[in-house]
Design an enzyme around this catalytic site. Structure first.
Site, mmCIF file in Angstrom:
data_model
loop_
_atom_site.group_PDB
_atom_site.id
_atom_site.type_symbol
_atom_site.label_atom_id
_atom_site.label_comp_id
_atom_site.label_asym_id
_atom_site.label_seq_id
_atom_site.Cartn_x
_atom_site.Cartn_y
_atom_site.Cartn_z
ATOM 1 N N ILE A 67 8.252 22.459 -33.817
ATOM 2 C CA ILE A 67 9.529 22.587 -33.540
ATOM 3 C C ILE A 67 9.664 24.208 -32.507
ATOM 4 O O ILE A 67 9.595 25.152 -32.560
ATOM 5 C CB ILE A 67 10.519 23.452 -34.100
ATOM 6 C CG1 ILE A 67 10.843 22.409 -35.709
ATOM 7 C CG2 ILE A 67 11.921 23.698 -34.545
ATOM 8 C CD1 ILE A 67 12.232 22.988 -37.003
ATOM 9 N N ASP A 126 3.673 21.646 -31.772
ATOM 10 C CA ASP A 126 3.957 22.787 -32.012
ATOM 11 C C ASP A 126 5.350 21.755 -32.499
ATOM 12 O O ASP A 126 5.933 21.274 -32.212
ATOM 13 C CB ASP A 126 4.396 23.394 -30.519
ATOM 14 C CG ASP A 126 5.539 24.371 -31.146
ATOM 15 O OD1 ASP A 126 5.990 24.980 -30.195
ATOM 16 O OD2 ASP A 126 6.585 23.957 -32.296
ATOM 17 N N THR A 154 11.368 27.505 -31.945
ATOM 18 C CA THR A 154 12.613 27.300 -33.227
ATOM 19 C C THR A 154 13.891 28.783 -33.425
ATOM 20 O O THR A 154 14.776 28.395 -34.369
ATOM 21 C CB THR A 154 11.862 28.578 -34.172
ATOM 22 O OG1 THR A 154 10.296 27.637 -34.163
ATOM 23 C CG2 THR A 154 12.074 28.637 -35.535
ATOM 24 N N GLU A 187 0.863 24.890 -34.546
ATOM 25 C CA GLU A 187 1.404 26.317 -34.629
ATOM 26 C C GLU A 187 1.089 27.030 -36.064
ATOM 27 O O GLU A 187 1.027 28.229 -36.471
ATOM 28 C CB GLU A 187 2.899 26.404 -34.067
ATOM 29 C CG GLU A 187 3.419 27.480 -34.646
ATOM 30 C CD GLU A 187 4.740 28.024 -33.426
ATOM 31 O OE1 GLU A 187 5.174 26.736 -32.727
ATOM 32 O OE2 GLU A 187 4.881 29.356 -33.666
#
Ligand SMILES: O=P(O)(O)O[C@H]1[C@H](O)[C@@H](O)[C@H](O)[C@@H](O)[C@@H]1O
Ligand SMILES: [Mg+2]
Length: 289
Positions: free
Chosen positions: A98, A96, A101, A76
């Site tokens: 987190i 990804d 987020t 990401e």
């Protein structure tokens, strides 16, 4: 020790280990309550990224490069920094760091470290670590789905009026998009269904489908890194994946339906407003003539 005859398993074992280590980093930041520092925005004022997202993604990618130097990555934050988002037939880690987020920034306890692995453009295995809950969701294509080692099975519910549905409001605040989100939500809620929930993480919504506590999750606006790892967890738990149009899931389309069975999927898809965000693998913006 001789290399296992199953190189994808070596990669999956590494993913579980580095996802757990990433989760420890995330928990430490949350417990020290300094995760709200260095919050930046991306596609909109509510599309957040933190220094921890970037540190976790660097940790994962650097650890993989040292063990699997020929493998490719779609991350990401790497894509956000300009790396291409193209899925070739090469072994590719789809990350990804987190997922959730915004939850992380607000200390809302649903954040997932997501690591998917694709070969020949097919997701071979997926790891989603719910860091605050300490739940490790894993699946290998053809070998089942698990949470902390216990098998997962989707709900057997076929009556939409007895179903729980998950979706998200996303990070696009364009008034026309917000109208479409609420139009779909209004139709689904009015069926009626038992309830609508949202974890604040696409991957953890999909894991909720896999563990049978939600019959269906849908969203438009997700990215390939949000859903790749969890996609195989859903199918290996007996679930189905679709586009919001009713067609086959296209990981790059930014549209997803993950359901316990075709009956529920078909019934909910009939209520959804179909719209599109720019594909993840779109050609980079051409320079003006
Ligand atoms: O937390 P990230 O990785 O950005 O992903 C979420 C995205 O930001 C939200 O807009 C979506 O609604 C969620 O489903 C994603 O998990
Ligand atoms: Mg995400």
């Amino acid at each position: 020790m001789s290399k296992s005859h199953d190189p994808w398993q070596d990669a999956m074992d590494h993913a579980v280990a580095v996802a757990r280590k990433s989760g420890e980093m995330i928990r430490e930041v949350v417990q020290n309550q300094d995760q709200s520092s260095l919050v930046q925005t991306k596609s909109s004022a509510v599309d957040l990224v933190t220094e921890t997202d970037q540190k976790v993604e660097r940790l994962i990618i650097q650890s993989v490069k040292s063990k699997f130097p020929s493998h490719r990555f779609i991350g990401e934050e790497s894509v956000s920094s300009g790396e291409p988002c193209i899925l070739t037939s090469d072994p590719t880690w789809i990350i990804d760091p987190i997922d959730g987020t915004t939850n992380f920034v607000h200390r809302y306890p649903f954040v997932g470290v997501c690591i998917g692995f694709a070969v020949n453009q097919q997701v071979e295995w997926g790891v989603v670590y719910s860091a605050i809950e300490d739940k490790m969701f894993t699946a290998r294509r053809g070998r089942g789905a698990f949470c902390n080692g216990r098998p997962l099975q989707v709900s057997t519910q076929t009556d939409v009026h007895r179903s729980m549905v998950a979706t998200e409001f996303g990070s696009d605040r364009d008034p026309q998009v917000v109208d479409k989100i609420f139009s779909s939500l209004h139709k689904v809620l009015s069926l009626p269904v038992h309830g609508v929930r949202g974890a604040g993480s696409a991957a953890l919504n999909m894991c909720a489908v896999a563990r049978g506590s939600v019959e269906l999750y849908y969203e438009t606006g997700v990215h390939v890194w949000d859903i790749a790892a969890a996609s195989v967890i859903v199918t290996e738990a007996g679930g189905v994946l679709r586009d919001t149009t009713g067609g086959a899931l296209d990981l790059m389309s930014r549209r997803i339906v993950a359901a316990n069975n075709e009956t529920i999927a078909t019934r909910i898809i009939a209520e959804l407003e179909v719209y599109s965000s720019e594909r993840d693998d779109r050609a980079p913006d051409c320079e003006p003539e």
